[in-house]
Design an enzyme around this catalytic site. Structure first.
Site, PDB file in Angstrom:
ATOM      1  N   TRP A  47       0.818  -1.216   0.000  1.00 32.12           N
ATOM      2  CA  TRP A  47       0.000   0.000   0.000  1.00 32.12           C
ATOM      3  C   TRP A  47       0.851   1.264   0.000  1.00 32.12           C
ATOM      4  CZ3 TRP A  47      -4.289  -0.493  -2.183  1.00 32.12           C
ATOM      5  CH2 TRP A  47      -5.054  -1.650  -2.016  1.00 32.12           C
ATOM      6  N   ASP A  88      -1.477   6.638   6.120  1.00 33.54           N
ATOM      7  CA  ASP A  88      -2.563   5.761   5.669  1.00 33.54           C
ATOM      8  C   ASP A  88      -2.824   4.774   6.806  1.00 33.54           C
ATOM      9  OD1 ASP A  88      -4.222   3.886   4.548  1.00 33.54           O
ATOM     10  OD2 ASP A  88      -2.974   3.493   2.779  1.00 33.54           O
ATOM     11  N   LYS A 137     -12.447  -1.447   6.073  1.00 32.07           N
ATOM     12  CA  LYS A 137     -11.692  -2.370   6.904  1.00 32.07           C
ATOM     13  C   LYS A 137     -12.233  -2.327   8.336  1.00 32.07           C
ATOM     14  CE  LYS A 137      -9.268  -2.534   3.122  1.00 32.07           C
ATOM     15  NZ  LYS A 137      -8.077  -1.783   2.812  1.00 32.07           N
TER      16      LYS A 137
HETATM   17  C1  LIG Z   1      -7.503  -1.337   1.416  1.00 31.54           C
HETATM   18  C2  LIG Z   1      -6.403  -0.370   1.550  1.00 31.54           C
HETATM   19  C3  LIG Z   1      -6.216   0.685   0.624  1.00 31.54           C
HETATM   20  C4  LIG Z   1      -7.076   0.849  -0.602  1.00 31.54           C
HETATM   21  O1  LIG Z   1      -8.352   1.194  -0.262  1.00 31.54           O
HETATM   22  P1  LIG Z   1      -9.436   1.541  -1.394  1.00 31.54           P
HETATM   23  O2  LIG Z   1     -10.556   2.062  -0.562  1.00 31.54           O
HETATM   24  O3  LIG Z   1      -9.732   0.288  -2.118  1.00 31.54           O
HETATM   25  O4  LIG Z   1      -8.846   2.572  -2.284  1.00 31.54           O
HETATM   26  C5  LIG Z   1      -5.181   1.566   0.842  1.00 31.54           C
HETATM   27  N1  LIG Z   1      -4.371   1.449   1.912  1.00 31.54           N
HETATM   28  C6  LIG Z   1      -4.518   0.456   2.810  1.00 31.54           C
HETATM   29  C7  LIG Z   1      -3.583   0.373   3.963  1.00 31.54           C
HETATM   30  C8  LIG Z   1      -5.535  -0.480   2.653  1.00 31.54           C
HETATM   31  O5  LIG Z   1      -5.690  -1.471   3.555  1.00 31.54           O
END
Ligand SMILES: *Cc1c(COP(=O)(O)O)cnc(C)c1O
Length: 366
Positions: free
Chosen positions: A101, A178, A202
């Protein structure tokens, strides 16, 4: 109806009481005569929903008053672009790469930086070690003048989590994190960050919603080419409602925040998350049938990848798990093997059931 123990990495399981309440309110929210999906985002009912959601979210994370909370769309992936558009400010930004990511975030920023009149630098990477650990302080090559330093505090695919504040890079540049896959799983000192973002699917609610927590002084620096819906200043001035926000997602997120408060808040949910993760890691580490390759101090409490030492047993393992009501355990294709995502909504009973199944499977095939 039987609900399984769902170990999906995302969209992930939601707390059952939240789903039950949403079901009860589906046709008629609090006497409005219609459901939340059917009401105006500018009406008094939805205004109450979004205001309560923001206030509960602020309370859970103890967000200081000089931060804005934005409810946006486009997922965390859109933030990979929106962050350089809003924060690069014709300068250079540092990226720390500790998994898929943060690497994607870096690549997107690299793709946009030239057009935005700025630059991005790779300030540290663990890719050579297969993303099995956090960066160490002496591996960082930080630019003290950086517009910001981007990092991912929980790598969902590789199962690497930056847990303790002590590991945060020592820099005066704003940290941009993030936190998609571990937000609300533990208390966090928001004041150490300039910006935090998290896709909802998540640990917060349905996909289609991403929450951005941004410090006031970082708002209003967007590059001139930034579309209005992607400009934090425009979105902040319009209470996240320049256009129609993802209303149903915000409503469900609000129910999740209330559920978290009823659990005792983040300290209480963290204690439960520690128990769950310890149970699974201790079992894996004690077994010679299963293996987790992430360095101990870097392991995620939320996403636990593991391998069967005999990979030919992967398919029978998954089939047996499914029959036992344990689903979505297949690992990400980049890592292989299995992955158990045990977010806030996964109960200790669910993890116990998984460990029991793993013990039994190993006994039958070991
Ligand atoms: C799932 C995830 C993403 C991507 O998320 P989207 O909503 O599909 O764009 C980005 N960073 C992390 C750490 C993730 O777990």
């Amino acid at each position: 109806m039987t609900r399984v123990f769902n170990f999906s990495a995302g969209p992930a399981a939601l707390p059952e009481p939240v789903l039950r309440q949403a079901a009860l309110e589906m046709l008629d929210w609090h006497g409005a005569g219609c459901g939340v999906m059917e009401m105006s985002h500018r009406g008094k009912e939805f205004t109450a929903i979004i205001e309560q959601a923001e206030s509960d979210f602020r309370e859970l994370l103890a967000i200081p008053a000089n931060y804005r909370v934005l409810f946006l769309q486009g997922g965390a992936t859109q933030q990979f672009a929106q962050i350089p558009m809003n924060l690069l400010d014709g300068r250079a930004a540092d990226y720390l790469v500790t998994g898929t990511w943060s690497k994607k975030a870096f690549k997107e920023a690299e793709h946009l930086a030239g057009g935005l009149g700025g630059r991005v630098r790779l300030a540290g990477s663990t890719e050579a070690d297969g993303f099995t650990r956090l960066l160490r302080a002496n591996e960082l090559d930080l630019d003290p003048q950086a517009a910001y330093v981007h990092l991912c505090t929980n790598e969902t695919i590789h199962g690497v989590e930056l847990g303790e504040a002590a590991y945060l890079p020592a820099t005066s540049a704003p940290l941009v994190a993030d936190m998609s896959s571990h937000i609300l799983s533990r208390p966090v000192d928001v004041s150490r960050y300039g910006l935090i973002y998290a896709g909802a699917q998540k640990n917060i609610g349905p996909s289609g919603l991403v929450i951005v927590i941004v410090r006031d002084d970082l708002i209003g620096r967007a590059n001139a080419v930034t579309p209005s819906v992607m400009d934090y200043k425009v979105m902040a001035e319009n209470g996240s409602m320049l256009n129609t926000p993802p209303t149903y997602g915000i409503y469900i997120a609000g129910l999740v925040f209330q559920w978290l408060k009823a659990q005792g808040g983040l300290a209480a949910i963290e204690a439960c998350n520690i128990k769950k993760a310890n149970l699974l890691y201790e079992f894996i580490d004690a077994s010679d049938f299963y293996e987790n390759r992430v360095e101990r101090g870097s392991r995620s409490r939320m996403n636990i990848p593991f391998l069967l030492r005999d990979e030919t047993l992967n398919d029978p393992f998954l089939a047996g798990a499914k029959a036992a009501g344990l689903t979505q355990l297949k690992g990400h294709k980049l890592v292989g093997g299995m992955r158990a995502s045990i977010y806030n909504a996964m109960s200790l009973d669910g993890v116990r059931a998984l460990v029991d199944y793993m013990r039994d499977f190993a006994a039958r095939h070991g």
